[in-house]
Design a protein around this motif. Structure first.
Motif, short mmCIF file in Angstrom:
data_model
loop_
_atom_site.label_atom_id
_atom_site.label_comp_id
_atom_site.label_asym_id
_atom_site.label_seq_id
_atom_site.Cartn_x
_atom_site.Cartn_y
_atom_site.Cartn_z
N GLY A 43 0.78 -1.22 0.00
CA GLY A 43 0.00 0.00 0.00
C GLY A 43 0.82 1.28 0.00
N LEU A 44 2.15 1.17 0.18
CA LEU A 44 2.97 2.37 0.07
C LEU A 44 2.81 2.98 -1.31
CD1 LEU A 44 6.48 1.50 1.56
CD2 LEU A 44 4.80 3.07 2.48
N SER A 45 2.80 4.29 -1.39
CA SER A 45 2.73 4.96 -2.69
C SER A 45 4.13 5.07 -3.26
CB SER A 45 2.14 6.36 -2.54
OG SER A 45 0.80 6.29 -2.17
N ILE A 46 4.28 4.68 -4.52
CA ILE A 46 5.53 4.83 -5.25
C ILE A 46 5.29 5.90 -6.31
CG2 ILE A 46 7.21 3.69 -6.76
CD1 ILE A 46 7.29 2.64 -3.91
N ILE A 47 6.16 6.91 -6.31
CA ILE A 47 6.03 8.04 -7.22
C ILE A 47 7.26 8.09 -8.12
CG2 ILE A 47 5.73 10.53 -7.39
CD1 ILE A 47 4.81 10.26 -4.33
N LEU A 48 7.06 8.11 -9.42
CA LEU A 48 8.16 8.29 -10.36
C LEU A 48 8.12 9.72 -10.86
CD1 LEU A 48 8.09 5.15 -10.33
CD2 LEU A 48 8.97 5.32 -12.65
N LYS A 49 9.29 10.38 -10.81
CA LYS A 49 9.40 11.76 -11.25
C LYS A 49 10.50 11.87 -12.29
CE LYS A 49 8.05 14.01 -6.90
NZ LYS A 49 8.47 15.02 -5.91
N SER A 50 10.36 12.87 -13.15
CA SER A 50 11.41 13.22 -14.10
C SER A 50 11.48 14.74 -14.12
CB SER A 50 11.10 12.68 -15.49
OG SER A 50 12.12 13.02 -16.38
N SER A 51 12.68 15.28 -14.01
CA SER A 51 12.88 16.72 -13.92
C SER A 51 12.04 17.31 -12.79
CB SER A 51 12.56 17.41 -15.25
OG SER A 51 13.34 16.88 -16.28
N ASN A 52 11.94 16.58 -11.70
CA ASN A 52 11.20 16.97 -10.49
C ASN A 52 9.69 17.11 -10.70
OD1 ASN A 52 11.50 17.22 -7.75
ND2 ASN A 52 11.62 19.45 -7.79
N LEU A 53 9.19 16.57 -11.80
CA LEU A 53 7.75 16.57 -12.07
C LEU A 53 7.22 15.14 -11.95
CD1 LEU A 53 7.67 18.88 -15.20
CD2 LEU A 53 7.01 19.49 -12.87
N PRO A 54 6.14 14.94 -11.19
CA PRO A 54 5.59 13.58 -11.06
C PRO A 54 5.05 13.06 -12.39
CG PRO A 54 4.34 15.17 -9.74
CD PRO A 54 5.41 15.92 -10.43
N LEU A 55 5.41 11.82 -12.72
CA LEU A 55 4.94 11.19 -13.96
C LEU A 55 3.82 10.20 -13.70
CD1 LEU A 55 8.36 10.40 -15.65
CD2 LEU A 55 6.81 12.26 -16.20
N ILE A 56 4.02 9.39 -12.67
CA ILE A 56 3.05 8.34 -12.40
C ILE A 56 3.17 7.92 -10.94
CG2 ILE A 56 4.56 6.42 -13.06
CD1 ILE A 56 2.06 5.19 -14.46
N THR A 57 2.07 7.49 -10.38
CA THR A 57 2.03 7.00 -9.00
C THR A 57 1.39 5.61 -9.01
OG1 THR A 57 1.80 9.24 -8.13
CG2 THR A 57 1.19 7.46 -6.67
N THR A 58 1.96 4.72 -8.22
CA THR A 58 1.39 3.39 -8.07
C THR A 58 1.54 2.97 -6.62
OG1 THR A 58 1.36 1.15 -9.00
CG2 THR A 58 3.53 2.16 -8.65
N SER A 59 1.07 1.80 -6.29
CA SER A 59 1.17 1.30 -4.92
C SER A 59 1.95 -0.01 -4.88
CB SER A 59 -0.22 1.06 -4.33
OG SER A 59 -0.90 2.28 -4.23
N VAL A 60 2.59 -0.25 -3.76
CA VAL A 60 3.28 -1.51 -3.55
C VAL A 60 2.24 -2.58 -3.26
CG1 VAL A 60 4.95 -2.75 -2.11
CG2 VAL A 60 5.34 -0.35 -2.68
N GLY A 61 2.36 -3.69 -3.96
CA GLY A 61 1.39 -4.77 -3.80
C GLY A 61 1.93 -5.89 -2.93
N LYS A 62 1.36 -7.05 -3.11
CA LYS A 62 1.77 -8.22 -2.35
C LYS A 62 3.23 -8.55 -2.61
CE LYS A 62 -2.73 -10.36 -2.03
NZ LYS A 62 -3.54 -11.53 -2.30
#
Length: 133
Positions: A43-62
């Protein structure tokens, strides 16, 4: 002769050409640092950024895994952050210029903190201590 040409064309189609995908899949795994016990990573949120701008967010699963799919762009370096352990956003690491269609990465939590000889915390991305609060 026609069968030979047909087989040659089919052989080239299946072996000679590799279609470049327009997306990169990043598969990640959150692992425990030595001696640590991760109670709640799902359930932790994982955020991918490029040039300090968020691109996509997902969650840690099983089993502490996550996966994202990003559109390919030539010069991209992706910074990976997680949110949910504390109120802050935690820098986990970077994925630099992925060249494959699928990239597998693993990040440790908690992140190991490096300190300078003066006792200041060193930034894991730029390796300087003057920009760390």
């Amino acid at each position: 002769m026609n069968k030979f040409i047909l087989l040659l064309i089919l052989g080239l189609c299946f072996t000679g050409f590799k279609l470049k995908r327009d997306r990169t899949i990043i598969r990640g795994h959150i692992i425990e640092s030595a001696g640590e016990n991760l109670v709640q990573v799902e359930g932790l949120s994982i955020i991918l950024k490029s040039s300090n701008l968020p691109l996509i967010t997902t969650s840690v699963g099983k089993n502490h895994y996550f996966m994202v799919s990003l559109k390919n762009e030539p010069q991209k370096t992706f910074d990976v952050f997680c949110q949910g352990i504390t109120l802050d956003t935690l820098y986990l690491g970077s994925v630099t210029n992925p060249v494959n269609d699928t990239v597998d990465v693993a990040f440790s939590i908690p992140v190991k903190i490096k300190k300078s000889i003066l006792g200041k915390v060193i930034c894991p991305k730029c390796n300087h201590s003057n920009s760390v609060l």
